[in-house]
Design a protein around this motif. Sequence first.
Motif, PDB file in Angstrom:
ATOM      1  N   CYS A  21       0.827  -1.222   0.000  1.00  0.00           N
ATOM      2  CA  CYS A  21       0.000   0.000   0.000  1.00  0.00           C
ATOM      3  C   CYS A  21       0.857   1.266   0.000  1.00  0.00           C
ATOM      4  O   CYS A  21       0.329   2.369   0.102  1.00  0.00           O
ATOM      5  N   ASN A  22       2.186   1.101  -0.088  1.00  0.00           N
ATOM      6  CA  ASN A  22       3.113   2.227  -0.191  1.00  0.00           C
ATOM      7  C   ASN A  22       3.139   3.140   1.028  1.00  0.00           C
ATOM      8  O   ASN A  22       3.578   4.284   0.944  1.00  0.00           O
ATOM      9  N   MET A  23       2.667   2.658   2.157  1.00  0.00           N
ATOM     10  CA  MET A  23       2.761   3.480   3.356  1.00  0.00           C
ATOM     11  C   MET A  23       4.202   3.471   3.863  1.00  0.00           C
ATOM     12  O   MET A  23       4.862   2.448   3.843  1.00  0.00           O
ATOM     13  N   ARG A  24       4.672   4.622   4.310  1.00  0.00           N
ATOM     14  CA  ARG A  24       6.028   4.726   4.836  1.00  0.00           C
ATOM     15  C   ARG A  24       5.985   5.156   6.282  1.00  0.00           C
ATOM     16  O   ARG A  24       5.158   5.979   6.674  1.00  0.00           O
ATOM     17  N   TRP A  25       6.879   4.575   7.070  1.00  0.00           N
ATOM     18  CA  TRP A  25       6.981   4.995   8.461  1.00  0.00           C
ATOM     19  C   TRP A  25       8.401   4.779   8.937  1.00  0.00           C
ATOM     20  O   TRP A  25       9.219   4.154   8.258  1.00  0.00           O
TER      21      TRP A  25
END
Length: 69
Positions: free
Chosen positions: A48-52
């Motif tokens: 989902c291309n979420m970055r953290w």
Amino acid sequence: MTKNKTEQPAETMQAVLQCSRCGSENVCIWDSRKLHGSQIRRRKCKDCNMRWTTIEVDYYQWLHEIESR
Ligand SMILES: [Zn+2]
């Protein structure tokens, strides 16, 4: 009484770090750096291309930081 709770070592829990949005384990580290003895890793979910960002602090240094405040 049956023991159905499996205890995992800390290394295993860190390795299976999941995306907090979609729960996918398809996560990669795209940047990592050291800052004041802490390891900062920037992770990205390939689904989902979420970055953290996760920060790994040395345990003894972390204790020192708390005691010095
Ligand atoms: Zn995701």
